[in-house]
Design a protein around this motif. Structure first.
Motif, PDB file in Angstrom:
ATOM      1  N   ALA A   1      34.024  57.172  -2.353  1.00 31.22           N
ATOM      2  CA  ALA A   1      35.096  57.145  -1.362  1.00 31.22           C
ATOM      3  C   ALA A   1      34.826  56.105  -0.285  1.00 31.22           C
ATOM      4  O   ALA A   1      35.751  55.545   0.310  1.00 31.22           O
ATOM      5  N   ALA A   2      33.539  55.850  -0.027  1.00 26.01           N
ATOM      6  CA  ALA A   2      33.181  54.884   1.011  1.00 26.01           C
ATOM      7  C   ALA A   2      33.221  53.447   0.516  1.00 26.01           C
ATOM      8  O   ALA A   2      33.156  52.502   1.314  1.00 26.01           O
ATOM      9  N   ALA A   3      33.257  53.301  -0.800  1.00 22.34           N
ATOM     10  CA  ALA A   3      33.254  51.947  -1.357  1.00 22.34           C
ATOM     11  C   ALA A   3      34.565  51.233  -1.025  1.00 22.34           C
ATOM     12  O   ALA A   3      35.618  51.841  -0.924  1.00 22.34           O
ATOM     13  N   ALA A   4      34.506  49.923  -0.861  1.00 21.85           N
ATOM     14  CA  ALA A   4      35.710  49.148  -0.519  1.00 21.85           C
ATOM     15  C   ALA A   4      35.758  47.895  -1.380  1.00 21.85           C
ATOM     16  O   ALA A   4      34.765  47.484  -1.965  1.00 21.85           O
ATOM     17  N   GLY A   5      36.952  47.284  -1.447  1.00 20.15           N
ATOM     18  CA  GLY A   5      37.099  46.027  -2.155  1.00 20.15           C
ATOM     19  C   GLY A   5      37.853  46.188  -3.448  1.00 20.15           C
ATOM     20  O   GLY A   5      38.152  47.288  -3.900  1.00 20.15           O
ATOM     21  N   GLU A   6      38.143  45.058  -4.081  1.00 16.88           N
ATOM     22  CA  GLU A   6      38.893  44.998  -5.327  1.00 16.88           C
ATOM     23  C   GLU A   6      38.120  45.704  -6.429  1.00 16.88           C
ATOM     24  O   GLU A   6      36.933  45.461  -6.618  1.00 16.88           O
ATOM     25  N   GLY A   7      38.782  46.577  -7.136  1.00 25.47           N
ATOM     26  CA  GLY A   7      38.160  47.262  -8.263  1.00 25.47           C
ATOM     27  C   GLY A   7      37.244  48.387  -7.869  1.00 25.47           C
ATOM     28  O   GLY A   7      36.506  48.911  -8.707  1.00 25.47           O
ATOM     29  N   ALA A   8      37.237  48.763  -6.595  1.00 26.91           N
ATOM     30  CA  ALA A   8      36.333  49.828  -6.145  1.00 26.91           C
ATOM     31  C   ALA A   8      36.651  51.146  -6.818  1.00 26.91           C
ATOM     32  O   ALA A   8      35.760  51.945  -7.081  1.00 26.91           O
TER      33      ALA A   8
END
Length: 236
Positions: A162-169
């Motif tokens: 859930a904390a991950a960000a960016g394209e394709g996360a």
């Protein structure tokens, strides 16, 4: 020889009386509901054996007392507190009172974790041996620990995803959750299988201990032969 003691209690004092019996080492026996045909109210009777006192009495003269808590004058729509937080074995009796009379029993707390209520005290009402009871309790703890481990692993990876960000996360997060959760689930299944095997072995030992020695020896030999055949099949 048995003697019955009946104590009438108010509904709002029921749980305190049950708690006192539990603290004194009493064992739950049964509970039943009755309808008073004169005024339409209901009567509940909760039956217990005070095990510690009973064992002393049995040793002295072979007698013991059955203790009953009686609640009178219950209206059909009056809420009745469940005593299942103290005695899980009351559940089928409370459920029956609800099904037969529509009594409103509230706050049932039931979690048998795959096993029905078990006791192992030698007298009275012996059901299983202490060894089997201990094996079942261990199996429950192993299962609960394995399930908790799997839930914790999945929750930690879900939080990280859930904390991950960016394209394709989203795709990466899904993979991150799936792999550790699957591994934790595999561990849980392995632990539970081992616990079930230990429980099955303990139950068999209890049965063998109760058999005639000669018959028990034959059963052990047959079980050993079967185990050897099963092992050969797996290795083939």
């Amino acid at each position: 020889m048995q003697k019955a003691i009946y104590t009438t209690v108010e509904l709002d004092a029921l749980l305190s009386h049950v708690q006192a019996l539990k603290g004194a080492g009493a064992r739950f026996v049964q509970m039943h509901a009755e309808r008073n045909v004169d005024d339409g109210t209901y009567r509940l009777v909760y039956t217990f054996i005070n095990v510690r006192a009973a064992q002393e009495q049995i040793a002295q003269d072979g007698s013991y007392a059955i203790e009953n808590l009686v609640v009178e004058g219950i209206d059909q729509y009056q809420e009745i507190p469940s005593i299942s937080s103290y005695y899980p074995a009351v559940f089928p009796f409370e459920n029956e009172a609800h099904d037969l009379f529509g009594l409103a029993i509230t706050d049932m707390q039931i979690d048998f974790k795959g096993f029905f209520y078990q006791v192992s005290t030698a007298e009275p009402m012996s059901v299983i041996t202490p060894e089997v009871k201990a094996a079942r309790e261990k199996a429950m703890k192993v299962r609960a620990a394995a399930e908790a481990k799997a839930r914790k692993a999945a929750a930690e990876k879900a939080a990280a995803a859930a904390a991950a960000a960016g394209e394709g996360a989203g795709d990466a997060a899904g993979a991150a959750v799936a792999q550790p959760a699957a591994a934790a689930g595999s561990d849980a299944q392995h632990d539970e299988a081992a616990a079930k095997a230990a429980l099955k072995a303990a139950e068999m030992e209890a049965k063998l201990a109760a058999m005639d020695p000669e018959k028990a020896a034959k059963v052990r030999a047959a079980l050993a032969a079967k185990a050897a055949r099963d092992k050969q099949k797996k290795e083939a």
